[in-house]
Design a protein around this motif. Structure first.
Motif, PDB file in Angstrom:
ATOM      1  N   HIS A 155       0.802  -1.225   0.000  1.00 35.52           N
ATOM      2  CA  HIS A 155       0.000   0.000   0.000  1.00 35.52           C
ATOM      3  C   HIS A 155       0.836   1.275   0.000  1.00 35.52           C
ATOM      4  O   HIS A 155       0.356   2.322  -0.394  1.00 35.52           O
ATOM      5  CB  HIS A 155      -0.944   0.022   1.210  1.00 35.52           C
ATOM      6  N   HIS A 156       2.054   1.183   0.459  1.00 30.20           N
ATOM      7  CA  HIS A 156       2.906   2.369   0.525  1.00 30.20           C
ATOM      8  C   HIS A 156       4.014   2.344  -0.520  1.00 30.20           C
ATOM      9  O   HIS A 156       5.073   2.917  -0.317  1.00 30.20           O
ATOM     10  CB  HIS A 156       3.489   2.522   1.927  1.00 30.20           C
ATOM     11  N   GLY A 157       3.777   1.680  -1.617  1.00 33.57           N
ATOM     12  CA  GLY A 157       4.722   1.710  -2.736  1.00 33.57           C
ATOM     13  C   GLY A 157       6.025   0.998  -2.465  1.00 33.57           C
ATOM     14  O   GLY A 157       7.064   1.415  -2.949  1.00 33.57           O
ATOM     15  N   VAL A 203       3.148  10.713 -10.680  1.00 31.37           N
ATOM     16  CA  VAL A 203       2.267  11.479 -11.556  1.00 31.37           C
ATOM     17  C   VAL A 203       1.046  11.984 -10.795  1.00 31.37           C
ATOM     18  O   VAL A 203       0.550  13.073 -11.056  1.00 31.37           O
ATOM     19  CB  VAL A 203       1.840  10.614 -12.765  1.00 31.37           C
ATOM     20  N   LYS A 204       0.577  11.222  -9.812  1.00 35.76           N
ATOM     21  CA  LYS A 204      -0.635  11.602  -9.077  1.00 35.76           C
ATOM     22  C   LYS A 204      -0.350  12.590  -7.950  1.00 35.76           C
ATOM     23  O   LYS A 204      -0.939  13.663  -7.903  1.00 35.76           O
ATOM     24  CB  LYS A 204      -1.300  10.340  -8.510  1.00 35.76           C
ATOM     25  N   CYS A 205       0.590  12.247  -7.055  1.00 26.05           N
ATOM     26  CA  CYS A 205       0.786  13.084  -5.867  1.00 26.05           C
ATOM     27  C   CYS A 205       2.030  13.974  -5.945  1.00 26.05           C
ATOM     28  O   CYS A 205       2.184  14.876  -5.138  1.00 26.05           O
ATOM     29  CB  CYS A 205       0.858  12.220  -4.615  1.00 26.05           C
ATOM     30  N   GLY A 206       2.929  13.716  -6.878  1.00 25.93           N
ATOM     31  CA  GLY A 206       4.112  14.538  -7.043  1.00 25.93           C
ATOM     32  C   GLY A 206       5.270  14.194  -6.110  1.00 25.93           C
ATOM     33  O   GLY A 206       6.296  14.865  -6.110  1.00 25.93           O
ATOM     34  N   LYS A 261       6.112   5.570 -12.854  1.00 26.39           N
ATOM     35  CA  LYS A 261       5.207   6.725 -12.869  1.00 26.39           C
ATOM     36  C   LYS A 261       4.522   6.999 -11.539  1.00 26.39           C
ATOM     37  O   LYS A 261       4.258   8.142 -11.216  1.00 26.39           O
ATOM     38  CB  LYS A 261       4.124   6.539 -13.928  1.00 26.39           C
ATOM     39  N   PHE A 262       4.180   5.955 -10.784  1.00 25.90           N
ATOM     40  CA  PHE A 262       3.401   6.114  -9.566  1.00 25.90           C
ATOM     41  C   PHE A 262       4.183   5.615  -8.362  1.00 25.90           C
ATOM     42  O   PHE A 262       4.932   4.648  -8.450  1.00 25.90           O
ATOM     43  CB  PHE A 262       2.083   5.341  -9.665  1.00 25.90           C
ATOM     44  N   GLU A 278      -1.862   4.987  -8.254  1.00 25.76           N
ATOM     45  CA  GLU A 278      -2.202   4.543  -9.604  1.00 25.76           C
ATOM     46  C   GLU A 278      -3.702   4.315  -9.736  1.00 25.76           C
ATOM     47  O   GLU A 278      -4.319   4.726 -10.730  1.00 25.76           O
ATOM     48  CB  GLU A 278      -1.445   3.265  -9.951  1.00 25.76           C
ATOM     49  N   LYS A 279      -4.319   3.687  -8.738  1.00 20.73           N
ATOM     50  CA  LYS A 279      -5.769   3.451  -8.783  1.00 20.73           C
ATOM     51  C   LYS A 279      -6.543   4.760  -8.777  1.00 20.73           C
ATOM     52  O   LYS A 279      -7.502   4.931  -9.524  1.00 20.73           O
ATOM     53  CB  LYS A 279      -6.198   2.576  -7.614  1.00 20.73           C
TER      54      LYS A 279
END
Length: 134
Positions: A30-32, A55-58, A72-73, A79-80
């Motif tokens: 869950h935390h990449g 890409v989503k949160c920077g 990317k994520f 990503e979701k």
């Protein structure tokens, strides 16, 4: 072997096992894949293979594991969220950099369609695989 999340010593049941329990595996998922939650984003002693902004949160993400394919994520959650509402997301410019596995050249990728993650060119890819064939 030490758990990649909590640092607890455990005996792995499989060769590929990295986490001591289901809870630690879910946390990392869950935390990449973030290891050592109390250590910040730096990984002393481990070479950084590539780094990029989510890409989503920077958030700035450092990849230190060869098997980690993220480009990317930062996590599955980002990503979701990105694909759930792609119309609401403002496209960010892609900027990631990595060192070529063969020649060590620093490669900066700014084109979102550029899929390179390990090698700077096809020639370096071919050279590396021909050198490392079993």
């Amino acid at each position: 072997m030490k758990c990649a999340v909590c640092g607890k010593e455990f005996e792995p049941k499989r060769v590929s096992q990295r986490y001591c329990s289901y809870t630690c595996r879910r946390y990392a998922n869950h935390h990449g894949g973030k290891e050592h939650p109390i250590g910040g984003d730096t990984f002393p002693g481990q070479p950084i293979i590539r780094k990029f902004h989510c890409v989503k949160c920077g958030k700035l993400v450092y990849i230190t594991d060869q098997n980690d394919c993220r480009t990317k994520f930062c996590s599955q959650q980002c990503e979701k969220r990105y694909w759930k509402h792609p119309g609401r997301v403002h496209s960010r410019t892609v900027h990631r950099e990595f060192r070529c596995r063969t020649c060590g050249k620093l490669v900066v990728v700014k084109d979102p369609l550029d899929r390179r993650t390990v090698f700077c060119s096809t020639a370096c890819c071919v050279r590396w695989f021909s050198k490392n064939q079993k």
